[in-house]
Design an enzyme around this catalytic site. Structure first.
Site, PDB file in Angstrom:
ATOM      1  N   ALA A 168      45.800  43.415 -43.117  1.00 54.62           N
ATOM      2  CA  ALA A 168      46.346  43.655 -44.453  1.00 54.62           C
ATOM      3  C   ALA A 168      46.457  45.166 -44.621  1.00 54.62           C
ATOM      4  CB  ALA A 168      45.413  43.053 -45.493  1.00 54.62           C
ATOM      5  N   GLY A 186      43.910  40.634 -41.177  1.00 53.85           N
ATOM      6  CA  GLY A 186      44.981  39.736 -41.618  1.00 53.85           C
ATOM      7  C   GLY A 186      45.955  39.385 -40.502  1.00 53.85           C
TER       8      GLY A 186
HETATM    9  N1  CAA Z   1      46.778  49.116 -43.035  1.00 54.65           N
HETATM   10  C1  CAA Z   1      47.539  50.204 -43.279  1.00 54.65           C
HETATM   11  N2  CAA Z   1      47.930  51.049 -42.296  1.00 54.65           N
HETATM   12  C2  CAA Z   1      47.520  50.797 -41.047  1.00 54.65           C
HETATM   13  C3  CAA Z   1      46.715  49.681 -40.743  1.00 54.65           C
HETATM   14  C4  CAA Z   1      46.343  48.808 -41.798  1.00 54.65           C
HETATM   15  N3  CAA Z   1      45.605  47.690 -41.598  1.00 54.65           N
HETATM   16  N4  CAA Z   1      46.453  49.699 -39.410  1.00 54.65           N
HETATM   17  C5  CAA Z   1      47.085  50.787 -38.917  1.00 54.65           C
HETATM   18  N5  CAA Z   1      47.739  51.450 -39.893  1.00 54.65           N
HETATM   19  C6  CAA Z   1      48.532  52.676 -39.795  1.00 54.65           C
HETATM   20  C7  CAA Z   1      47.644  53.891 -39.627  1.00 54.65           C
HETATM   21  O1  CAA Z   1      47.164  54.335 -40.881  1.00 54.65           O
HETATM   22  C8  CAA Z   1      48.604  54.854 -38.995  1.00 54.65           C
HETATM   23  O2  CAA Z   1      49.461  55.370 -39.988  1.00 54.65           O
HETATM   24  P1  CAA Z   1      49.649  56.972 -40.144  1.00 54.65           P
HETATM   25  O3  CAA Z   1      50.355  57.360 -38.894  1.00 54.65           O
HETATM   26  O4  CAA Z   1      50.492  57.088 -41.377  1.00 54.65           O
HETATM   27  O5  CAA Z   1      48.296  57.556 -40.242  1.00 54.65           O
HETATM   28  C9  CAA Z   1      49.448  53.956 -38.091  1.00 54.65           C
HETATM   29  O6  CAA Z   1      49.301  52.641 -38.589  1.00 54.65           O
HETATM   30  C10 CAA Z   1      48.990  53.966 -36.647  1.00 54.65           C
HETATM   31  O7  CAA Z   1      47.602  53.635 -36.626  1.00 54.65           O
HETATM   32  P2  CAA Z   1      46.496  54.533 -35.883  1.00 54.65           P
HETATM   33  O8  CAA Z   1      46.903  55.959 -35.867  1.00 54.65           O
HETATM   34  O9  CAA Z   1      45.173  54.193 -36.487  1.00 54.65           O
HETATM   35  O10 CAA Z   1      46.627  53.943 -34.395  1.00 54.65           O
HETATM   36  P3  CAA Z   1      45.477  53.900 -33.281  1.00 54.65           P
HETATM   37  O11 CAA Z   1      46.147  53.477 -32.017  1.00 54.65           O
HETATM   38  O12 CAA Z   1      44.675  55.156 -33.277  1.00 54.65           O
HETATM   39  O13 CAA Z   1      44.482  52.701 -33.759  1.00 54.65           O
HETATM   40  C11 CAA Z   1      43.962  50.512 -34.584  1.00 54.65           C
HETATM   41  C12 CAA Z   1      44.944  51.386 -33.790  1.00 54.65           C
HETATM   42  C13 CAA Z   1      42.646  50.394 -33.817  1.00 54.65           C
HETATM   43  C14 CAA Z   1      44.604  49.136 -34.733  1.00 54.65           C
HETATM   44  C15 CAA Z   1      43.714  51.165 -35.980  1.00 54.65           C
HETATM   45  O14 CAA Z   1      44.964  51.460 -36.573  1.00 54.65           O
HETATM   46  C16 CAA Z   1      42.932  50.308 -36.922  1.00 54.65           C
HETATM   47  O15 CAA Z   1      41.728  50.196 -36.776  1.00 54.65           O
HETATM   48  N6  CAA Z   1      43.604  49.717 -37.929  1.00 54.65           N
HETATM   49  C17 CAA Z   1      42.972  48.973 -38.989  1.00 54.65           C
HETATM   50  C18 CAA Z   1      42.476  47.622 -38.496  1.00 54.65           C
HETATM   51  C19 CAA Z   1      41.785  46.907 -39.635  1.00 54.65           C
HETATM   52  O16 CAA Z   1      40.767  47.342 -40.130  1.00 54.65           O
HETATM   53  N7  CAA Z   1      42.332  45.759 -40.044  1.00 54.65           N
HETATM   54  C20 CAA Z   1      41.788  44.969 -41.134  1.00 54.65           C
HETATM   55  C21 CAA Z   1      42.456  45.355 -42.414  1.00 54.65           C
HETATM   56  S1  CAA Z   1      41.710  44.574 -43.839  1.00 54.65           S
HETATM   57  C22 CAA Z   1      42.257  42.994 -43.804  1.00 54.65           C
HETATM   58  O17 CAA Z   1      43.072  42.613 -42.986  1.00 54.65           O
HETATM   59  C23 CAA Z   1      41.703  42.098 -44.874  1.00 54.65           C
HETATM   60  C24 CAA Z   1      42.015  40.641 -44.669  1.00 54.65           C
HETATM   61  O18 CAA Z   1      41.194  39.880 -44.236  1.00 54.65           O
HETATM   62  C25 CAA Z   1      43.296  40.098 -45.001  1.00 54.65           C
END
Ligand code: CAA
Length: 258
Positions: free
Chosen positions: A66, A109
């Site tokens: 999400a 998500g």
């Molecule tokens: N929401 C919003 N933006 C996100 C995102 C997310 N879940 N995941 C990645 N992005 C964005 C980053 O902010 C980044 O944007 P910017 O360039 O503007 O900063 C872009 O995507 C690329 O991401 P990274 O620079 O972080 O890429 P990376 O290769 O270094 O890392 C990753 C990849 C490990 C997937 C990391 O992006 C990450 O940990 N993402 C979040 C994962 C997460 O926590 N997901 C759960 C979300 S909460 C949820 O889903 C609730 C539910 O149950 C429904």
């Protein structure tokens, strides 16, 4: 077909393809994605020429969860009043088979979206996880429920409490993914499954989906009774008569979805 801005929705011969298309945000699932994806899926669900739907992600993620940026200032009252995430139920209610072609990150998500689908195919590059714990929250689109039913309490607790990611091979071994294929073979595999489903009766596919999904909801006794009743009902379809006649006559069936 309606025009969308966060997804690509295409109709092909016998199936539809939906691509999550916010690669710069790793296909993070914001409200607009939810609205567009559920609308496209509903449109394809109602289209008699579409027998199944394939969902994949553009770029290096299926969906990284999400949209955290959209949620960071969300309050309890606002989320509760809007029943945040409840709209995803519309996808889970689609009656046609949905194939998730998981190309990369399927986190939070994203993993939950993949689990709403019916056949999950993973690229060797796929990574699954429920990392909400790292954000001080818990899964909200079904992770604690569907993951536990899919892979059991031991692994679900492990993933949800530690937030660790698992690769495609562990996902398949655990029962989360049905098949793992090389990244370059992912879409061919998904489309070939869609092709197989296109050759079946649409009614029979919907009956199968309804029956298997009930196994998540009910006792064995009630589930078995429901399955038997659906089986009895299937005898009222033209496709059952055709399917069984074709077997006896040693020819391929020509289903008419009736
Ligand atoms: N929401 C919003 N933006 C996100 C995102 C997310 N879940 N995941 C990645 N992005 C964005 C980053 O902010 C980044 O944007 P910017 O360039 O503007 O900063 C872009 O995507 C690329 O991401 P990274 O620079 O972080 O890429 P990376 O290769 O270094 O890392 C990753 C990849 C490990 C997937 C990391 O992006 C990450 O940990 N993402 C979040 C994962 C997460 O926590 N997901 C759960 C979300 S909460 C949820 O889903 C609730 C539910 O149950 C429904």
């Amino acid at each position: 077909m309606t025009e969308f801005s966060t997804i690509l929705a295409e109709k092909h011969d016998g199936y539809a393809l939906i691509t999550l298309n916010r690669p710069e945000a790793l296909n993070a699932l914001n409200l607009e994605v939810m609205t567009e994806l559920t609308a496209a899926a509903a449109e394809f669900d109602a289209d008699p020429e579409v027998k199944s739907i394939v969902i994949t992600g553009a770029g290096r993620a299926f969906a990284a969860g999400a949209d955290i940026k959209e949620m960071k200032d969300l309050t309890f009252s606002k989320a509760y009043e809007a029943d945040w995430f409840a709209g995803w139920q519309d996808l889970a209610s689609v009656r046609k088979p949905i194939i998730a072609a998981v190309n990369g990150f399927a986190l939070g998500g994203g993993c939950e979206l993949a689990m709403m689908c019916d056949i999950l195919i993973a690229s060797e590059k796929a990574k699954f996880g429920q990392p909400e714990i790292n954000l001080g929250v818990l899964p909200g689109m079904g992770g604690s429920q569907r993951l536990t039913r899919a892979i059991g309490k031991a692994k679900a607790m492990d993933l949800c409490l530690t937030g660790r990611f698992i690769g495609a091979e562990e996902a398949e071994r655990s029962g989360l993914a049905a098949r793992v294929v090389a990244p370059e073979a992912l879409m061919d595999e998904a489309v070939s499954i869609a092709g197989v489903i296109a050759g079946k009766s649409r009614i029979a596919s919907a009956l199968v989906k309804e029956a298997v999904n009930l196994a998540f909801e009910t006792t064995l006794d009630q589930g078995l009774r429901f399955e038997r009743r659906l089986f009895h009902a299937s005898l009222a379809t033209a496709d059952q008569k055709e399917g069984m006649a074709a077997f006896v006559e040693k020819r391929d069936p020509q289903f008419t979805d009736s």
